[in-house]
Design an enzyme around this catalytic site. Structure first.
Site, mmCIF file in Angstrom:
data_model
loop_
_atom_site.group_PDB
_atom_site.id
_atom_site.type_symbol
_atom_site.label_atom_id
_atom_site.label_comp_id
_atom_site.label_asym_id
_atom_site.label_seq_id
_atom_site.Cartn_x
_atom_site.Cartn_y
_atom_site.Cartn_z
ATOM 1 N N GLY A 43 7.769 -17.581 -1.558
ATOM 2 C CA GLY A 43 8.522 -16.574 -0.815
ATOM 3 C C GLY A 43 7.909 -16.202 0.525
ATOM 4 O O GLY A 43 6.988 -16.852 1.033
ATOM 5 N N CYS A 45 6.086 -13.561 1.257
ATOM 6 C CA CYS A 45 4.710 -13.065 1.145
ATOM 7 C C CYS A 45 3.701 -14.182 1.343
ATOM 8 O O CYS A 45 2.804 -14.102 2.175
ATOM 9 C CB CYS A 45 4.498 -12.387 -0.208
ATOM 10 S SG CYS A 45 2.780 -11.959 -0.538
ATOM 11 N N ALA A 185 3.022 -1.075 8.066
ATOM 12 C CA ALA A 185 1.913 -1.998 7.847
ATOM 13 C C ALA A 185 2.061 -3.277 8.674
ATOM 14 O O ALA A 185 1.098 -3.739 9.298
ATOM 15 C CB ALA A 185 1.810 -2.336 6.365
ATOM 16 N N ILE A 186 3.264 -3.849 8.720
ATOM 17 C CA ILE A 186 3.459 -5.108 9.445
ATOM 18 C C ILE A 186 3.185 -4.922 10.931
ATOM 19 O O ILE A 186 2.437 -5.693 11.555
ATOM 20 C CB ILE A 186 4.881 -5.651 9.223
ATOM 21 C CG1 ILE A 186 5.075 -6.049 7.759
ATOM 22 C CG2 ILE A 186 5.160 -6.843 10.128
ATOM 23 C CD1 ILE A 186 6.503 -6.417 7.400
ATOM 24 N N HIS A 447 -25.530 1.823 -6.441
ATOM 25 C CA HIS A 447 -26.106 2.133 -5.124
ATOM 26 C C HIS A 447 -26.906 0.926 -4.632
ATOM 27 O O HIS A 447 -27.618 0.299 -5.406
ATOM 28 C CB HIS A 447 -27.027 3.346 -5.220
ATOM 29 C CG HIS A 447 -27.773 3.630 -3.952
ATOM 30 N ND1 HIS A 447 -27.187 4.278 -2.883
ATOM 31 C CD2 HIS A 447 -29.046 3.347 -3.583
ATOM 32 C CE1 HIS A 447 -28.076 4.386 -1.907
ATOM 33 N NE2 HIS A 447 -29.216 3.831 -2.304
#
Length: 468
Positions: A43, A45, A185-186, A447
């Site tokens: 697709g 994406c 976002a795009i 950490h």
């Protein structure tokens, strides 16, 4: 018709991140599965969206990092880039993954039919291709046809001076002066890519702030960071006209200051998407659409016809690949046993923007939370006080969390900074497990890590932060 008829338990229209996941899930459950795809496996994406944009953004990030290598004690002279090779690498990554999808479908014995599908009956699809016409008859049909860039009147992309995301991902030239219309976002990702390569970039947004779906603190901080690198913004500004010549584009804008004309070498339009429902024959089978044309579904992805499902962008916002993939699992679960499917909680879908610095969020914004809940707690911790962020030279950003004070439920998370698109999943898991501030407070964070900022933001919400 019989010689061109394919019988199946499940037929899926579209092989994007929703469609191909649904196909694999159905086949793994023992259902005979057929998937119909007109263009590319994977697709938008995989081929023209999520994946190739991350590839070009990585190139921009590496270029920017090398240019600033002196702050790490490393000398690099005469740094340059090759746009053609950046694009070539991006296309190569997309092609590799598309071949991977083809392999997965074959491995799971999913039959792939190339062509355009149209409903003739609720359980019968007509598929048209260059090779001729076929028919697919199935007990259940999943619509996963996706969406395409929205084209506003007069603002259509021509691929020459005015680009959509496909044109921007296959650019043969670098713009001298670029306007990006739309700051979702795009738009913001493309703006950051071209800015990193030295382009003069202006972002034009009709809403009152950029990234309008994000928390206001995130939007404000993003503007500050990007402006410091030279990006320009025009918010609460409407584009009314584009006038194109061989050499440039003149944009007519309107805002509270009046009307103005701005000249750019190129324009990227990123004004949202419209669903791919045209010519599917949905009116033939009475599948209900909403006012914007998206397919209406219930919590388990059923349409107005119980044996027809819709997933991904075609079923409406948020238009995110991971939402499509998760809906794929929901709808196949419903096909197998409608009583066992778990409805989608749209407030637990993380959103990520791969700009510089990165942005990630899940749940309610602070404004939404204050409107919906009686009593909330908000905690914020800056990366500037995080040892790992300082050590790697990325002190920009913060982690912000929002709790329902009555229940202790984590109802919103908003992060901006280095690799927050990876960090957000920790909070997403916490939401799925219904963890409260107590569980998060007593979780041990390693950490030195950037994730310690997440822990400290939780502590700050209850006035227990250590390092601020």
């Amino acid at each position: 018709m019989s010689e061109n008829m394919i019988n199946a338990d499940v037929a899926i229209i579209g092989a994007g991140p929703g469609g191909y996941v649904a196909a694999i899930q159905a086949a793994q459950a023992g259902l005979k599965t057929v998937i119909v795809e007109a263009e590319h496996l994977g697709g938008v994406c995989l081929n023209w969206g999520c994946i190739p944009t991350k590839a070009i953004l990585k190139s921009a990030q590496v270029y920017s990092l090398i240019k600033s290598a002196d702050k790490y004690g490393i000398a690099c002279d005469d740094v340059s880039f090759d746009l053609a090779r950046i694009i070539e690498r991006s296309r190569g990554v997309a092609q590799q993954l598309s071949k991977g999808v083809a392999h997965l479908l074959k491995k799971n014995r999913v039959e792939v039919v190339n062509g355009y599908a149209q409903f003739k009956q609720k359980n019968l699809l007509e598929v048209t291709s260059k090779e001729g016409m076929k028919f697919v008859k199935a007990s259940h049909v999943v619509i996963a046809s996706g969406a395409k860039p929205r084209s506003l009147p007069g603002l259509h992309a021509d691929g020459v001076r005015v680009w959509n995301y496909k044109h921007a991902l296959a650019a043969k030239e670098l713009p001298e002066k670029l306007a990006v219309i739309g700051s979702g976002a795009i738009g913001i990702e493309f703006a950051n890519f071209y800015l990193a390569l030295g382009v003069d970039v202006t972002v034009i947004e009709a809403m009152g702030s950029i990234l309008p779906q994000e928390d206001q603190d995130i939007s404000d901080y993003a503007v500050k960071q990007m402006s410091a690198r030279g990006m320009k913004f025009k918010v609460a500004t409407k584009v009314t006209q584009l006038d194109r010549t061989d050499d440039n584009v003149t944009i007519t804008i309107e805002n509270e200051s009046g009307s103005d004309c701005l000249v750019f070498s190129h324009v990227i339009t990123a004004t949202g998407v419209t669903p791919n429902t045209h010519n599917l024959g949905l009116d033939t089978v009475d599948v209900t659409l909403d006012e914007a044309g998206f397919v209406q579904t219930n919590g388990i992805c059923q349409t107005s016809i119980p044996t027809i499902y819709a997933i991904g962008d075609v079923a409406g916002a948020p238009c995110l690949a991971h939402k499509a993939s998760h809906e794929a699992m929901i709808c196949i679960a419903a096909i197998l046993d409608v009583n066992k499917a778990e409805p989608l909680n749209r407030k637990r879908i993380p959103a990520c923007t791969y700009c510089f610095p990165q942005i990630a969020s899940v749940g309610y914004t602070e404004a939404q939370a204050r409107k919906k809940f009686n009593d909330i707690k908000v905690g914020v911790f800056p990366f500037q006080a995080n040892g790992k962020a300082l050590a790697i030279g990325r002190p920009e950003g913060f982690s912000k969390v929002i709790f329902n004070n009555e229940s202790g439920e984590l109802i919103g998370v908003h992060m901006i900074g280095e690799e927050v698109t990876e960090l957000i999943q920790g909070f997403s898991i916490a939401q799925t497990l219904e963890a409260t501030e107590s569980e998060l407070t007593h979780t041990v964070f390693a950490h030195p890590t950037l994730s310690e900022a997440m822990h400290e933001s939780v502590l700050d919400a209850y006035d227990k932060a250590i390092h601020i």
